[in-house]
Design an enzyme around this catalytic site. Sequence first.
Site, PDB file in Angstrom:
ATOM      1  CD  GLU A 189      60.157  64.895  28.434  1.00  0.00           C
ATOM      2  OE1 GLU A 189      59.963  64.116  27.481  1.00  0.00           O
ATOM      3  OE2 GLU A 189      61.146  65.641  28.511  1.00  0.00           O
ATOM      4  NE  ARG A 193      60.087  61.354  26.533  1.00  0.00           N
ATOM      5  CZ  ARG A 193      61.337  61.014  26.823  1.00  0.00           C
ATOM      6  NH1 ARG A 193      61.692  59.752  26.840  1.00  0.00           N
ATOM      7  NH2 ARG A 193      62.243  61.942  27.098  1.00  0.00           N
ATOM      8  CG  ASP A 318      64.008  72.125  22.482  1.00  0.00           C
ATOM      9  OD1 ASP A 318      63.003  72.353  23.183  1.00  0.00           O
ATOM     10  OD2 ASP A 318      64.749  71.129  22.629  1.00  0.00           O
ATOM     11  CD  GLU A 479      67.895  66.487  19.549  1.00  0.00           C
ATOM     12  OE1 GLU A 479      66.964  66.297  20.366  1.00  0.00           O
ATOM     13  OE2 GLU A 479      69.026  65.932  19.666  1.00  0.00           O
TER      14      GLU A 479
END
Length: 581
Positions: A189, A193, A318, A479
């Site tokens: 993460e 980010r 994903d 998305e």
Amino acid sequence: MDKDAEANRHSPVSPEPTIPLGDQDGLPLLRGEQTLKGRLRTSWYRMDRIARLTTSLVVLILGGALVARVLIELFCPYDYWHNPQVTIPPKIDDDNHTAHTDKERRNAVRDAMRHAWSGYHKYAFGHDELLPVSNKSNDKWGGWGVTLIDALDTLYIMELYDEFNQGVTHVVDVDFSKATPGYTTPFFEMVIRSLAGLLTAYEMSLDKRLLAKAQQVGDVLMPAFSTSTGLPYPRVDVNAGVAVRASTVCLAEAGTVQLEYWKLSDLTGNPIYHQAAQRVVDILDHAEKPYKGLYPIWVDIATGKFSSGQITFGAQGDSWYEYMLKQYIYSGRTHDQYRRMYEESIDSMKQKMVKRSVFDDQMYYVGDLDFTAKKFSPKFQHLTCFVPGMLALGSKTLNRPDDLELAKQLTYTCFQMYNQTATGLGPEYVLFRDSSDKGLLPTNHKDDFDIEDLPAADSGEISKGYYLGYDRGYLLRPETAESIMILYRITGDVMYKEWGWQIFQAIEKWTKTPAGFSAYRDVMSTKRDSQLTDSMESFFLAETLKYLYLLFSPADYFSLDEYVFNTEAHPFKIQRGHAQT
């Protein structure tokens, strides 16, 4: 007069030599004594007129070619000539005659970003997240100010430079070697980010302080790779400077840090970052899989083998698939390993995981498989709605036209996940039944492969093409907006702009608060105040609003031919012709 004198008197006078001899013209009599300049002048004077003309033409042609090459590199780099263009030509964009409407819509999205930033600045500046209902803050990511970092390049893209400078002034004083006491930082993460957000903010502004901060983030997270295989641990104790030991790591966590560390290597000139991340790709590439190109989500860190978990293009899997294609693009389409791996995965996905609604022939979806790749789950996650954008990008990059058709069909489904709800917001997932009326019970929230007989479909399911499950929340996810933006930029079909605008209007209507925007508990409920969850994830500013803004911007603004977006929508400028590290 003697004979010699007579002969001299009648001898013709010799003409002056054509080529001056001696030192008076800077041309020494002996060639060996001449300077380079003198030799060139001597050679030039010895030529006849035709030779001089020919030499002049050759020099002019070579000089013109050199100037042309420089101009080409500046305005239309030669590297682009080798590859098909992804983004529609500006003329097609102009011919759609949506410029006036686009400007109004772009400004509306910009105002939404300014509103969200203003609330964050007022109530949560320097903290990780704004709580947009209670007007408070949290530090759920260890106190680095993640919303601020994640939003920097969005502010810059939207030309909100005052707000951008506010963020930069704060972030350059943050010590990323420290976090909230007792907190362990999620490796994946914070790479997608914080590291990515700082890298792109640097590439846009060229403020070297931001690159220094990006390198600090990259360095404090590097202990994650300190395993026997090189597969990263999921969390790092940055206060202690060590990774938190674990036995497994999920596919997305291990396989979605490569672009960021590659970019860090390119910008710093230090190859160790990319080498560490690339080692992960090699391990996963060579690991035994239940089906070619399909990867279960849990990997044993000590052995590098897949240990358990489903196969999914949704949560925890994903972005791994996305990064195969994007690394190939970032490499200047030179790393064939990434192309091969991507095509293997997409071919198997299309064969094993793509189904169609029994009630709507246009509605295709991507379900999940169990660890053996034999059981199918008819659940289509909102997270999986990045797939159509990925397929469209891959179709142009790799000349796979059938993938573009599937991308259009999947984008239609993702849009209908919004279009068919009471609020116009999209839920976390939708469910489908098969032709034998089997599927997941709507109340099932534990076992994605517990397929049972379903009651007869009601009129709502028949009209929608799907039915809703246990989790009906909208988390401000990006998305669908991402895929809609990419589909417009690749096809030029203005229908996608209308879809994007409809989604944005629903976000404005149902999730906006006086301080920002809030996630929504149940997209089928119109009792707005009771449905706001008091949460605004940083990806709403980093991704959702950015993609909507770019949808209504000229198609060559942050062009898909010049930038590759990481999984948090941070645009990395493609490095043309750089050496592989």
